[in-house]
Design an enzyme around this catalytic site. Sequence first.
Site, PDB file in Angstrom:
ATOM      1  N   ASP A   1       0.840  -1.196   0.000  1.00 44.96           N
ATOM      2  CA  ASP A   1       0.000   0.000   0.000  1.00 44.96           C
ATOM      3  C   ASP A   1       0.875   1.247   0.000  1.00 44.96           C
ATOM      4  OD1 ASP A   1      -2.481  -1.449   0.213  1.00 44.96           O
ATOM      5  OD2 ASP A   1      -1.775  -1.966   2.228  1.00 44.96           O
ATOM      6  N   LEU A   2       0.693   2.074  -0.978  1.00 43.32           N
ATOM      7  CA  LEU A   2       1.486   3.290  -1.181  1.00 43.32           C
ATOM      8  C   LEU A   2       1.560   4.131   0.096  1.00 43.32           C
ATOM      9  CD1 LEU A   2       2.814   5.360  -3.159  1.00 43.32           C
ATOM     10  CD2 LEU A   2       0.515   6.266  -3.520  1.00 43.32           C
ATOM     11  N   ASP A   3       2.751   4.406   0.539  1.00 40.07           N
ATOM     12  CA  ASP A   3       2.972   5.300   1.681  1.00 40.07           C
ATOM     13  C   ASP A   3       2.278   4.819   2.955  1.00 40.07           C
ATOM     14  OD1 ASP A   3       4.445   6.882  -0.052  1.00 40.07           O
ATOM     15  OD2 ASP A   3       2.790   8.236  -0.471  1.00 40.07           O
ATOM     16  N   GLU A   4       1.972   3.520   3.019  1.00 40.71           N
ATOM     17  CA  GLU A   4       1.273   2.999   4.198  1.00 40.71           C
ATOM     18  C   GLU A   4       2.140   2.041   5.009  1.00 40.71           C
ATOM     19  OE1 GLU A   4      -2.008   3.414   5.303  1.00 40.71           O
ATOM     20  OE2 GLU A   4      -2.579   4.838   3.738  1.00 40.71           O
TER      21      GLU A   4
END
Lengths: 273, 273, 273, 273
Positions: C215-218
């Site tokens: 998950d992007l930037d997670e």
Amino acid sequence: MILLAHCPDSTGLVAKISNFFASDNLNILKLEEHTERGQFFIRIQSTTPKNISDFSKRFKKLSEEIDMQFSVYSEQEKTKVVLFCSATLPTPLEIILGEISESLPIEIVHIISNHETIKPIAEKFNINFSYVSSEENNLHEQEHIKILENIDYDVICLARYMKIISDDFLQKISNPIINIHHSFLPSFIGGRPYEMAFERGVKLIGATSHFVTKDLDEGPIIAQDVFHIGHGLSLQDMKKEGANIEKKVFSEAIKKFSEHKIIEWKGRTIVFG
Amino acid sequence: MILLAHCPDSTGLVAKISNFFASDNLNILKLEEHTERGQFFIRIQSTTPKNISDFSKRFKKLSEEIDMQFSVYSEQEKTKVVLFCSATLPTPLEIILGEISESLPIEIVHIISNHETIKPIAEKFNINFSYVSSEENNLHEQEHIKILENIDYDVICLARYMKIISDDFLQKISNPIINIHHSFLPSFIGGRPYEMAFERGVKLIGATSHFVTKDLDEGPIIAQDVFHIGHGLSLQDMKKEGANIEKKVFSEAIKKFSEHKIIEWKGRTIVFG
Amino acid sequence: MILLAHCPDSTGLVAKISNFFASDNLNILKLEEHTERGQFFIRIQSTTPKNISDFSKRFKKLSEEIDMQFSVYSEQEKTKVVLFCSATLPTPLEIILGEISESLPIEIVHIISNHETIKPIAEKFNINFSYVSSEENNLHEQEHIKILENIDYDVICLARYMKIISDDFLQKISNPIINIHHSFLPSFIGGRPYEMAFERGVKLIGATSHFVTKDLDEGPIIAQDVFHIGHGLSLQDMKKEGANIEKKVFSEAIKKFSEHKIIEWKGRTIVFG
Amino acid sequence: MILLAHCPDSTGLVAKISNFFASDNLNILKLEEHTERGQFFIRIQSTTPKNISDFSKRFKKLSEEIDMQFSVYSEQEKTKVVLFCSATLPTPLEIILGEISESLPIEIVHIISNHETIKPIAEKFNINFSYVSSEENNLHEQEHIKILENIDYDVICLARYMKIISDDFLQKISNPIINIHHSFLPSFIGGRPYEMAFERGVKLIGATSHFVTKDLDEGPIIAQDVFHIGHGLSLQDMKKEGANIEKKVFSEAIKKFSEHKIIEWKGRTIVFG
């Protein structure tokens, strides 16, 4: 264009100066002023006149009326820096990278070092380099002066240059000299600040960048910062962490200087925002 | 005297304004200006004219010429604050102490709370107090408005007041309202920011003070700060540490407001130094 | 030697582990432990056994008894880093200088970039370099995987590498990946954080270093920091200042990783001191 | 329960101590240790034994074997504080609020002041108060000692108490004394630190909390912090800002003390996290 100026304080100074800009059809983009101990200090960032030196000549008349010292700078021209360094690498490298990444509006025109190990670094980045042995104490400063006489530069930055600058040298050099001292001055003056800080058990370690005057570590302070240390840090750790804060503070001081934000007055600095 | 003003940007504005001060024989002690998105913002601290409201009337003419909105304030007059609070004690106490120790140039003229437990605190410090139960949701705001109609005040400060402010209330109240939110906005909007921060595993916790507008936690931000957290902090520890940063940020915002340093414009704030 | 381990919490764990070290005649120089959500985490820095892999084999028996996952590291061996970068220079240069100045205990074994401009930098510092065009989206990741299969490395560090990492890539790469995001996550996810921050009028700008997950930037956050911004900073200024904080936070994350101080567990990180 | 202890360093110490806890069926919740100059320091937070003083007696045997000094504390018992203050209000108020808001695990058992103006504050918060005139220098310390002999307390906190503590007093008082000094020690020792800082033109102002020893401002440092100052701050501004950092640092030191996290050893402090 940047105007940096100071004069004795009186009512109507801002009006006089801003009228001059308005009558020249220059828009004031940023104005900062400060009054302290009867003196008025001002920095104006404005649109650029067709001819800066012509502006300067005409502004001189106003400045004489109000007993003002001033300088004007073009934002297009980079500040020309001579770096002095010894064997310590991170601090000079930080300034070199500041130039490359354009976070510092400077051009490093020359590096002078008493360590030959700096030479390949200078070559990597295509910067002129002079090695001057510092073993015979008085003679090396004569060599420095000879080199500097042939360079067009604005400021000397001592990037962890570990030799003391003599009064004689200071008298012969009219350009300002910026130093980085690896402690929070006026604590721990001298060459072994981390050792002294460890011994005293302080909980913060700092760095100070200042103009060089004839009194060791007593010149006008430009920038300072600190970092928190716990009991877990060994002397070695402190030195490593200290190198980071030194680099940061030295960069900040050089940035402020090269953005024409510093006025030195009676042993203190006004550093505009 | 403090002048706080803004108008569309053009060349010669500083000259016009500073001429007005000079012709009134007022010395400009501190001038800050800023330009952003075509708008010019200025704060001037000057010597005080004999009659501030007379100055204001005359300045109005200039302001109309340049389409400027302005306010003038006497530095002698304290900002009159109404505190709203719930059961949480440290935040309102910080503001009360700010008044007592004179670190905040304010006078708390009234405290309104939905908790009777705040009453003895208000009494200890001789501050007028009203208890308004918040159980029946719409009615309590009508009571607030009645109380406020009878008070002379400049700003409402929500010191951890845990009830949502309705649009209806905002429309009836013309004075500004300052809130403290216990997170670094725009992260963790809503009522459980520490829980959300813990869950996400962030390494910094923050607080944000902002003007209240009709969108929850979306108003113009005045001040923010953070503190570092390690894995060792439990949710309970985070809340305790958070209370400290909340108090600090809320105090800072109220200080800036009461020193007449804030201009709100199109959803953002200009906060002078 | 460094031991990094975690297992379900129970009474007597410190005793069991420290007995093992004592019976091996190893002096514990530093011990840190943490308990969270029923799990016990520990990092021990001790004197070095004659044979680390032999120690590891014997410790495995104890670890199985207490359902513990563990790794042991020699402090003599540097962490082997592969840098991914795009055109932005300061961030990768910071990591390269960290290696040179020995403030980071790493060895950069390879640089991969979608910009040829990085090549001369890699050459200056004698680091292996591969240019991989990122124009045809899926194919470039296949090239990355081929390159990585032939390198002995511990971690991939995305030094402002502006391409999104696909799930497919993540599944094929078993070593951890560390990213630097130029905002204070979870605020301003995505590719234009400074623009979003300027628009929202925040008073702090941050940077976040985290492990990359699908998950992007997670991914789990390793380090974060912020700096204060006033209204005076333009978007351009914010980006310049932001570059400094990014470099600092990314360095810190890589330092913690290469000193074997991070345990990732259920979406959060334990980062020892 | 908290155990705070130190002894000469040797292999197997953690094992010996953690075995003792395990054999008592006590779960170690948090363990921190540190080694410095041949000495081993440890703080253990564990589940609570049925009888702490009984645990202490049994642990004494182990401690004698390894030449260890130790103390054990119940987390249920608050640290009993005597506040000394003069006319300055914010610092003592901060500590009082720390007790009320439970951010400090303390109980202020008595306030002693050489200013009668503190009396109504003490009364507001139901704290015992003694006024002791400090005009006749030697006699007032005799009065202090008489008052202290009749109080059950753990620590004396000098909350901006502006009188020098005599060697004679120190010899008669066996409990520790914590002071707050309004500068970043070792800079600006003595009674006029802000004036000295202004004169020197420093860019940071600090505060230091330390244990009191017979040398003025030379005792072991517990906590320090600083804030940045620009040229715009007058001496008066610096004092106001300074008051905030003093309060914060003093609170932090008292918090660490009351959480049993400080070991003083040979002129320095180990302050656990």
